[in-house]
Design an enzyme around this catalytic site. Structure first.
Site, mmCIF file in Angstrom:
data_model
loop_
_atom_site.group_PDB
_atom_site.id
_atom_site.type_symbol
_atom_site.label_atom_id
_atom_site.label_comp_id
_atom_site.label_asym_id
_atom_site.label_seq_id
_atom_site.Cartn_x
_atom_site.Cartn_y
_atom_site.Cartn_z
ATOM 1 N N TRP A 1 -7.897 6.614 -7.632
ATOM 2 C CA TRP A 1 -8.162 7.898 -6.978
ATOM 3 C C TRP A 1 -6.869 8.681 -6.769
ATOM 4 O O TRP A 1 -6.892 9.862 -6.448
ATOM 5 C CB TRP A 1 -8.849 7.665 -5.626
ATOM 6 C CG TRP A 1 -7.928 7.064 -4.565
ATOM 7 C CD1 TRP A 1 -7.101 5.982 -4.720
ATOM 8 C CD2 TRP A 1 -7.727 7.514 -3.224
ATOM 9 N NE1 TRP A 1 -6.424 5.714 -3.548
ATOM 10 C CE2 TRP A 1 -6.780 6.639 -2.614
ATOM 11 C CE3 TRP A 1 -8.268 8.550 -2.464
ATOM 12 C CZ2 TRP A 1 -6.362 6.795 -1.288
ATOM 13 C CZ3 TRP A 1 -7.849 8.690 -1.140
ATOM 14 C CH2 TRP A 1 -6.901 7.826 -0.574
ATOM 15 N N ASP A 2 -5.744 8.006 -6.944
ATOM 16 C CA ASP A 2 -4.436 8.656 -6.823
ATOM 17 C C ASP A 2 -4.433 9.972 -7.606
ATOM 18 O O ASP A 2 -3.850 10.970 -7.183
ATOM 19 C CB ASP A 2 -3.332 7.748 -7.402
ATOM 20 C CG ASP A 2 -3.278 6.362 -6.775
ATOM 21 O OD1 ASP A 2 -4.344 5.857 -6.385
ATOM 22 O OD2 ASP A 2 -2.176 5.778 -6.697
ATOM 23 N N GLU B 1 -6.826 0.317 3.219
ATOM 24 C CA GLU B 1 -7.210 -0.996 2.687
ATOM 25 C C GLU B 1 -6.950 -2.144 3.659
ATOM 26 O O GLU B 1 -7.133 -3.299 3.305
ATOM 27 C CB GLU B 1 -6.497 -1.243 1.360
ATOM 28 C CG GLU B 1 -6.952 -0.271 0.278
ATOM 29 C CD GLU B 1 -6.388 -0.572 -1.093
ATOM 30 O OE1 GLU B 1 -5.489 -1.422 -1.202
ATOM 31 O OE2 GLU B 1 -6.843 0.066 -2.057
ATOM 32 N N LYS C 1 -3.109 0.542 6.700
ATOM 33 C CA LYS C 1 -2.130 0.508 5.619
ATOM 34 C C LYS C 1 -1.676 1.927 5.297
ATOM 35 O O LYS C 1 -0.543 2.167 4.904
ATOM 36 C CB LYS C 1 -2.809 -0.117 4.388
ATOM 37 C CG LYS C 1 -1.925 -0.282 3.175
ATOM 38 C CD LYS C 1 -2.720 -0.903 2.030
ATOM 39 C CE LYS C 1 -1.871 -1.109 0.794
ATOM 40 N NZ LYS C 1 -2.665 -1.518 -0.377
ATOM 41 N N GLN C 2 -2.610 2.869 5.444
ATOM 42 C CA GLN C 2 -2.341 4.227 4.983
ATOM 43 C C GLN C 2 -3.265 5.215 5.691
ATOM 44 O O GLN C 2 -4.213 4.817 6.364
ATOM 45 C CB GLN C 2 -2.573 4.281 3.484
ATOM 46 C CG GLN C 2 -4.000 3.978 3.073
ATOM 47 C CD GLN C 2 -4.093 3.473 1.647
ATOM 48 O OE1 GLN C 2 -4.203 2.268 1.431
ATOM 49 N NE2 GLN C 2 -4.047 4.374 0.687
HETATM 50 C C1 BGC Z 1 -3.265 1.821 -2.161
HETATM 51 C C2 BGC Z 1 -4.376 2.555 -2.887
HETATM 52 C C3 BGC Z 1 -3.846 3.096 -4.186
HETATM 53 C C4 BGC Z 1 -3.213 1.995 -5.016
HETATM 54 C C5 BGC Z 1 -2.581 2.503 -6.289
HETATM 55 C C6 BGC Z 1 -2.691 0.764 -3.070
HETATM 56 O O1 BGC Z 1 -1.618 0.134 -2.449
HETATM 57 O O2 BGC Z 1 -3.735 1.246 -0.984
HETATM 58 O O3 BGC Z 1 -4.856 3.604 -2.083
HETATM 59 O O4 BGC Z 1 -4.859 3.708 -4.890
HETATM 60 O O5 BGC Z 1 -2.212 1.375 -4.257
HETATM 61 O O6 BGC Z 1 -1.580 3.419 -6.025
#
Ligand code: BGC
Length: 774
Positions: free
Chosen positions: A369-370, A499, A611-612
């Protein structure tokens, strides 16, 4: 939470348009190989040395990658369950065409023998080339000056070229240059870090045919499992006192050695042209195509390729550059990031952009989804055709998303994969993979934003609508009106962007974005019915869509359940998130970050720790749906419990901090983003660059400091000047127009560079832009 990036010494000295390495440092070799990668969105060459790496084991990752070219890997689960993906896809490390070895009499040149009397490596961001210059003294005392320039062509995606210049300084004698295509390559193996390496054992490419002659050679190869074909050709053009040419052919390699009668002070040149061509189903003509390409490249010559590259780059920078006065490190970081995004992005509608681009093997080259949430806005703005191509990729893989929906038990619709290359789900850990259903809403959101900025209704009706409708069906399949929650539409057992929390009911971000998705699908159906009725009827017939189904989407959107905590006055990340104990971040030792490498997932899931950005991301994406007060309260709450262990996080906190007036924090988070890879804050730049984070630095300026939004179709800004800067300027695209925004101590000026007059809002005040300007 202390963020890296604020007090750290820069690794590379500030230069407006260059990344310069003044001293060869083996300890950082892998990191530098990533930083000095060249690519064009199709082909990526890590910054490996032409002569190979002769230092201690494991400190080099030799890498050549082709976007979309992957090997299939059987996934082995000790405990499989229904619907788990059985095949993975790994972006392949393909034939190494960079090989050029130099011998002075019988002495082989490499960086670990003899003595380096001078050394510099320079990535020229403005012109898209990589230089290495050095003076080497061999163990026997022969001195030689080397000038090596490499490029990967933006004007012909199959091509790369190396100009290798050798000047003997203090001796006459035999000089040999050996140029090869080396098919003896493998991917990195998975280790303890789940983000790195693959389960692809051994060599994946088999050689089907080889050619070699005095001018060059070629290999035709095929992957063992996915069955894809690769033809790779080289052509060498030499200038100098040539004495002898010898060809070489081994089962995996073709090479040509050119021997010169070297004279002190007389330069010898080798121009090496490389072509990579691939096909998924048949090898027909492939070798011929590659050989033709290198022959044509030789005819055009290295100088021509360089000039074409310069021209392409000039056009790119004219629209993509953010100029910052007052902070050279930031300036360099922003340009480095924009450059690498361009080098990584697939532009053909059938490939996309990997989380690490074409710079390394982290995340196996997968797309996430990035793309839609972080990277697409950058491209829609600086090159809308690339924006369209990225979304077209999703159309191209829609059938696979349909198949996946059925596979996991839905009766209709489409579910896009959490991570993939060819379109199939490749995530093996469903709690932080397939359960991130928000991918569907992210794609829908991206379509909406793309259309809003470009006005491209053709895309919307031809491709976008079908994606929107098929993906909207997911929500009706996995969600329901819940009588225990006043008949609100609830979506259970999902994972949101964060996550560190998985498989929850009513993830706030997911529900908000699903609501937006459903509304936009309804809106698109209305537009299409009115503006392109025949196309609309055809589409409805094709996918079995009727008015009743659309009304249900409308109803679900209107009744969407959004978890909210009255007492705290904030959105709850999900139904139970606020019931959990808060993770004690202050008491967590620094070496235990990122948490995912040090604690069992269940331990993490049981706590309030992110995490984010999750709720905070929704505050940005759906910014017009919240008041400033609401944004502040949510930001304050979630900031305390966010680790930013994902590089996708700080940019979002920076943007929202800008919006709510927390300017110091906005700048702090911005600095944690803008040089994350250049200064290697996460210590894993060696595995590849963080593309979403790189795009995040652009977002943090344009959407953060300059406050750009589109509200009810009107382009709005709310700019401020970070106190560390004197000025910043950038261009934005809006419905075929180009607008230059300049923010400095005098205020903000807007210049319409192209297109029809337009009314915009600056801090809520109307400004009329005409070509004469302001
Ligand atoms: C993140 C995801 C991301 C992926 C790839 C992961 O560490 O939590 O949101 O899509 O990295 O960049």
């Amino acid at each position: 939470m202390k963020k890296k990036g604020n007090n750290q010494q820069p690794i590379y000295p500030p230069h407006d348009w260059e990344i310069v390495e003044e001293k060869f440092c083996p300890a950082y070799n892998q990191r530098n190989e990533t930083v000095f990668t060249l690519g064009n969105g199709y082909l990526g060459l890590r910054g490996n040395f032409e002569e190979g790496y002769h230092g201690p084991d494991g400190t080099s990752v030799e890498g050549t990658y082709i976007n979309g070219f992957y090997e299939t890997v059987d996934i082995k689960y000790p405990e499989i369950a229904y619907g788990y993906p059985e095949k993975g896809q790994t972006m392949l490390n393909v034939t190494n065409g960079k090989v050029i070895k130099l011998y002075l009499e019988d002495e082989e040149f490499h960086m670990f023998s003899g003595q380096l009397l001078a050394y510099q490596r320079r990535l020229d961001l403005r012109n898209g080339v990589l230089h290495r210059s050095l003076v080497w003294r061999s163990p026997a005392g022969r001195e030689v000056k080397l000038e090596i320039t490499r490029l990967v062509s933006f004007t012909n995606k199959h091509l790369a070229a190396i100009a290798y210049e050798v000047t003997p300084l203090n001796f006459d004698g035999k000089i040999r240059l050996y140029s090869a295509l080396d098919g003896d390559v493998q991917n990195q193996q998975a280790g303890t870090d789940p983000r790195v390496g693959s389960h692809l054992a051994g060599r994946a490419l088999e050689v089907l045919a080889q050619n070699v002659n005095d001018k060059g050679g070629a290999l035709l190869q095929q992957t063992k499992k996915s069955g894809f074909y690769l033809a790779c050709a080289m052509r060498n053009q030499v200038e100098g006192p040539l004495a002898q040419v010898k060809t070489e052919k081994t089962p995996l390699r073709v090479g040509v050695a050119y021997e010169f009668a070297g004279e002190a002070g007389r330069t010898i040149w080798l121009y090496k042209y490389l072509a990579y061509v691939t096909a998924k189903d048949e090898a027909h003509d492939l070798l011929q195509q590659a050989e033709n390409l290198v022959r044509q490249a030789e005819e055009a010559g290295f100088t021509r390729l360089r000039l074409d590259q310069q021209e392409y780059m000039a056009a790119f920078w004219a629209q993509a550059d953010i100029e910052v006065k007052g902070d050279p490190l930031v300036q360099q970081g922003l340009r480095f990031n924009a450059f690498h995004l361009l080098q990584a992005v697939g532009k053909d509608g059938i490939t996309n952009i990997g989380a690490k681009g074409l710079t390394g093997e982290g995340y196996e080259g997968h797309y996430f989804w990035d793309t839609e949430i972080y990277i697409l806005p950058f491209f829609t703005n600086c090159n809308p055709a690339i924006g369209r191509a990225l979304l077209t990729y999703r159309y191209h893989t829609l059938d696979r998303a349909r198949r996946r929906a059925l596979e996991i038990g839905l009766t209709r619709g489409a579910l896009y994969p959490w991570r993939t290359i060819g379109g199939d789900e490749c995530s093996t850990f469903f709690p932080a993979g397939t359960a991130q259903y928000h991918i569907n809403a992210d794609i829908a959101y991206a379509i909406k934003k793309y259309v809003e900025l470009t006005g491209d209704r053709d895309f919307l009706f031809t491709y976008g609508a079908e994606i929107l409708f098929e993906t909207a069906r997911l929500w009706m399949e996995i969600g329901a009106f819940n009588p225990r929650k006043e008949n609100r539409f609830c979506i259970n057992v999902v994972t949101g962007p964060d996550e560190y929390t998985a498989l929850v009911d009513n993830n706030c971000y997911t529900n908000l974005m699903a609501r937006e998705h459903l509304k936009y699908a309804v809106q698109t159906a209305k537009w299409m019915e009115a503006e392109a009725p025949a196309q609309y009827q055809n589409l409805c017939a094709k996918i079995g869509l009727d008015a009743e189904e659309i009304m249900l989407w409308q109803k679900a959107a209107e009744h969407m359940y959004i978890p909210y905590d009255q007492r705290l006055g904030i959105y709850a990340q999900d139904d139970t998130f606020l019931d959990k104990p808060v993770w004690d971040l202050e008491a967590t030792p620094p070496e235990k970050f990122p948490l995912l490498l040090h604690y069992h997932p269940l331990l993490i899931y049981r706590a309030q720790v992110c995490k984010q950005a999750d709720v905070v991301l929704a505050l940005f994406l759906l910014s017009t749906q919240f008041t400033t007060e609401e944004k502040r309260r949510n930001y304050d709450y979630y900031e305390r419990i966010t680790t930013h262990d994902s590089s996708l996080s700080p940019a979002i906190f920076s943007i929202v901090a800008s919006e709510i007036g927390y300017h110091d924090k906005a700048y702090d988070y911005f600095t944690a983003t803008v040089r994350l890879d250049l200064d290697d804050y996460h210590g894993n730049t060696k595995d590849g660059l963080h593309m979403a984070c790189m795009a995040g630095s652009w977002l943090a300026v344009v959407y953060g400091f300059a406050g750009m939004r589109v509200a009810d179709g009107v382009l709005c800004f709310a700019p401020y000047l970070p106190e560390q800067w004197e000025e910043y300027r950038f261009n934005v695209t809006h419905q075929g127009r180009i607008i230059r925004v300049v923010v400095n101590k005098e205020g903000t000026s807007y210049h319409l560079l192209k297109g029809d007059p337009l009314v915009i809002l600056d801090h809520q005040e109307k400004r009329v832009l005409t070509t004469k300007c302001e």
